[in-house]
Write a protein that holds these residues in place. Structure first.
Motif, mmCIF file in Angstrom:
data_model
loop_
_atom_site.group_PDB
_atom_site.id
_atom_site.type_symbol
_atom_site.label_atom_id
_atom_site.label_comp_id
_atom_site.label_asym_id
_atom_site.label_seq_id
_atom_site.Cartn_x
_atom_site.Cartn_y
_atom_site.Cartn_z
ATOM 1 N N ARG A 111 15.245 16.190 -12.531
ATOM 2 C CA ARG A 111 14.859 16.109 -10.883
ATOM 3 C C ARG A 111 16.635 16.765 -10.508
ATOM 4 O O ARG A 111 17.392 16.492 -10.848
ATOM 5 N N ARG A 112 16.292 17.598 -9.253
ATOM 6 C CA ARG A 112 17.644 18.142 -8.908
ATOM 7 C C ARG A 112 18.268 17.154 -8.143
ATOM 8 O O ARG A 112 17.527 16.319 -7.342
ATOM 9 N N ALA A 113 19.545 17.099 -8.174
ATOM 10 C CA ALA A 113 20.365 16.352 -7.500
ATOM 11 C C ALA A 113 20.218 16.571 -5.854
ATOM 12 O O ALA A 113 20.391 17.790 -5.404
ATOM 13 N N PHE A 114 19.714 15.579 -4.968
ATOM 14 C CA PHE A 114 19.505 15.792 -3.586
ATOM 15 C C PHE A 114 18.555 16.654 -3.333
ATOM 16 O O PHE A 114 18.190 17.257 -2.281
ATOM 17 N N GLY A 115 17.447 16.702 -4.493
ATOM 18 C CA GLY A 115 16.432 17.672 -4.205
ATOM 19 C C GLY A 115 15.196 17.052 -3.310
ATOM 20 O O GLY A 115 15.126 15.901 -2.730
ATOM 21 N N ARG A 116 14.541 18.123 -3.167
ATOM 22 C CA ARG A 116 13.348 17.553 -1.996
ATOM 23 C C ARG A 116 12.054 17.344 -2.778
ATOM 24 O O ARG A 116 11.798 17.293 -4.092
ATOM 25 N N ASN A 117 11.174 16.601 -2.152
ATOM 26 C CA ASN A 117 9.756 16.075 -2.882
ATOM 27 C C ASN A 117 8.787 15.747 -1.323
ATOM 28 O O ASN A 117 9.403 15.956 -0.318
ATOM 29 N N THR A 118 7.718 15.679 -1.948
ATOM 30 C CA THR A 118 6.844 15.477 -0.978
ATOM 31 C C THR A 118 5.935 14.165 -1.256
ATOM 32 O O THR A 118 5.614 13.909 -2.385
ATOM 33 N N THR A 119 5.627 13.334 -0.149
ATOM 34 C CA THR A 119 4.906 12.044 -0.311
ATOM 35 C C THR A 119 3.683 11.959 0.427
ATOM 36 O O THR A 119 3.618 12.606 1.553
ATOM 37 N N ILE A 120 2.594 11.334 -0.373
ATOM 38 C CA ILE A 120 1.364 11.128 0.422
ATOM 39 C C ILE A 120 0.998 9.876 0.267
ATOM 40 O O ILE A 120 1.216 9.019 -0.454
ATOM 41 N N ALA A 121 0.286 9.577 1.502
ATOM 42 C CA ALA A 121 -0.328 8.168 1.830
ATOM 43 C C ALA A 121 -1.666 8.221 2.449
ATOM 44 O O ALA A 121 -1.819 9.058 3.576
ATOM 45 N N GLY A 122 -2.552 7.415 2.005
ATOM 46 C CA GLY A 122 -3.735 7.317 2.824
ATOM 47 C C GLY A 122 -3.494 6.640 4.199
ATOM 48 O O GLY A 122 -2.744 5.698 4.268
ATOM 49 N N GLU B 192 9.345 7.297 -0.528
ATOM 50 C CA GLU B 192 8.763 6.105 -0.273
ATOM 51 C C GLU B 192 7.857 6.178 1.067
ATOM 52 O O GLU B 192 8.831 6.193 1.902
ATOM 53 N N MET B 193 6.690 5.698 1.219
ATOM 54 C CA MET B 193 6.048 5.752 2.171
ATOM 55 C C MET B 193 4.876 4.578 2.303
ATOM 56 O O MET B 193 4.248 4.745 1.283
ATOM 57 N N HIS B 194 4.768 3.802 3.301
ATOM 58 C CA HIS B 194 3.653 2.896 3.412
ATOM 59 C C HIS B 194 2.962 2.745 4.513
ATOM 60 O O HIS B 194 3.640 3.287 5.537
ATOM 61 N N VAL B 195 1.565 2.644 4.603
ATOM 62 C CA VAL B 195 0.856 2.385 5.761
ATOM 63 C C VAL B 195 0.239 0.967 5.879
ATOM 64 O O VAL B 195 -0.322 0.425 4.937
ATOM 65 N N ASP B 196 0.730 0.393 7.055
ATOM 66 C CA ASP B 196 0.243 -1.031 7.310
ATOM 67 C C ASP B 196 -1.090 -1.132 7.922
ATOM 68 O O ASP B 196 -1.708 -0.219 8.342
ATOM 69 N N PRO B 197 -1.819 -2.129 7.971
ATOM 70 C CA PRO B 197 -3.008 -2.300 8.409
ATOM 71 C C PRO B 197 -3.304 -1.901 9.790
ATOM 72 O O PRO B 197 -4.437 -1.391 10.276
ATOM 73 N N THR B 198 -2.471 -1.713 10.754
ATOM 74 C CA THR B 198 -2.533 -1.204 12.125
ATOM 75 C C THR B 198 -2.194 0.348 12.173
ATOM 76 O O THR B 198 -2.441 0.729 13.316
#
Length: 416
Positions: free
Chosen positions: A249-260, A342-348
């Motif tokens: 993993r690159r130091a301070f590298g980019r990434n993509t996060t997915i959440a329903g 990290e990404m989360h979606v709450d019930p609302t």
């Protein structure tokens, strides 16, 4: 200006460990801040300058429950927790990857039931990786090695399982969300990239699919650039005594996060300060932007990253090889990602996005955007705590003790 719930506002005592736990208390009254909304070819674009939430938020001083022990009751000994869900009753279901089981705990933290084990039978798992909530407080858990989704009712009784077909495109599938029509949002593992050639930086692409259980149909929805890696020398050693080429993993590298999200999904590529809200059919409906200028990376931070990387190894020879590999890699980016992985979606429908945390940083801030893309508020949690799940009125966090014991705390969220 940032509006934050201050994590240092008070100290509460953990009833399990007797240790001090920092957590958010509340905000001062938050002024209504401006944001702009415009339409571009049917896509809603929300440009946030500051949090717009006017109400005060608070989190109870003491946790509603704590789950986990240093030693004692096996039902409370946690190891490699991979996720959790909060049911409408306040019951917390924990996916314990170390024992490949699901554990039901009451709102006060009492153990109710454990289901599953390591194995291939109904309700068993070979590698438990994901847990999420189904309608009616059913719980679904995914076994990536067996490529199987298992469903349990609200009390933990096994209901059914669903096999994901051995499609060549789905190398390491993960079912992460159930759409309203019964199909599933499925994310594949990173695609292979050749490790030959010059030392370089690349991003591992990955695909997002919709899986239809009744027909075993797998449909590609989108492809995204994923984790940024360095293809180059590593800390290992080949049988012939040479240093192999691999990925780090690159130091301070980019990434993509997915959440329903509701009947669609949200994607965040942290190379830009933006979240994309997509419909189940693959249509882009909203772009939400909420950050300003990126934070620069300093030489001290880069050195701290290198030290953290090298210190993962106890063997002196491997440490020296890692230092030599680091010296051969391209320089890290001059700026940090806009947010973390990290990404989360709450019930609302609120989206919780963690800010980027560099090595040895103690910050733990989360931005909350609502289902329309408006930046509501920023919540600051205790350093090093990781959110496992967010319910209607509570947040479940995981932290590790100095002895590397995993402890789960459940805190009530109050909105006024």
């Amino acid at each position: 200006m940032r509006c934050r719930i201050n994590a240092g506002a008070f100290r509460g005592v953990s009833p399990v460990l007797g240790t001090t736990v920092l957590f958010a208390l509340n905000t001062a009254a938050l002024p209504i801040q401006s944001f702009q909304i415009r339409d571009s070819l049917g896509i809603r674009i929300v440009v946030n300058t500051e949090p717009a939430q006017a109400e005060a938020w608070s989190v109870a001083r003491e946790p509603l429950a704590e789950i986990g022990v240093v030693a004692g009751d096996p039902a409370h000994e946690l190891y490699r927790v991979v996720g959790a869900v909060v049911l409408s009753t306040g019951v917390v279901v924990v996916a314990n990857g170390g024992s490949n089981d699901l554990r039901w705990y009451s709102p006060s933290g009492d153990h109710l039931r454990t289901v599953g084990a390591t194995g291939g039978g109904p309700g068993e798992f070979r590698m438990l990786t994901t847990v999420f909530r189904f309608p009616g407080d059913s719980v679904a858990a995914f076994d990536v090695r067996a490529r199987r989704l298992s469903v349990f009712d609200s009390t933990g009784e096994f209901v059914r399982s669903q096999q994901v077909p051995a499609d060549a495109a789905l190398r390491y599938p993960s079912l992460t969300h159930r759409f309203g029509d019964g199909t599933f949002l499925t994310v594949s593992g990173g695609m292979p990239i050749g490790d030959r050639g010059p030392t370089r930086v690349e991003r591992l692409p990955f695909d997002v699919y919709r899986f239809t259980p009744d027909s075993d149909r797998v449909e590609v929805l989108a492809r995204y650039p994923g984790l940024e890696v360095v293809i180059g020398p590593t800390s290992g050693i080949s049988p012939d005594g040479t240093v192999p080429i691999g990925r780090n993993r690159r130091a301070f590298g980019r990434n993509t996060t997915i959440a329903g999200h509701a009947d669609g999904w949200i994607v965040g590529d942290n190379a830009i300060p933006e979240l994309q809200y997509w419909t189940r059919g693959g249509g882009l409906r909203t772009l939400a932007r909420w950050r300003g200028e990126p934070r620069p990376t300093t030489r001290a931070e880069i050195e701290a990253y290198k030290i953290t990387l090298v210190e993962r190894y106890d063997d002196g020879a491997r440490r020296r090889r890692m230092e030599a590999a680091w010296a051969a890699w391209p320089d890290p980016p001059s700026t940090k990602p806009y947010f973390g992985d990290e990404m989360h979606v709450d019930p609302t429908g609120n989206v919780w996005v963690r800010e980027y945390i560099g090595p040895r940083e103690r910050s733990n801030a989360w931005s909350l955007l609502d289902s329309s893309g408006v930046w509501l508020v920023e919540v600051v949690l205790p350093p090093h705590d990781r959110i496992l799940a967010v319910g209607d009125d509570r947040v479940v966090v995981l932290h590790r003790t100095p002895l590397d014991v995993e402890i789960i705390s459940v805190y009530e969220i109050e909105r006024f």
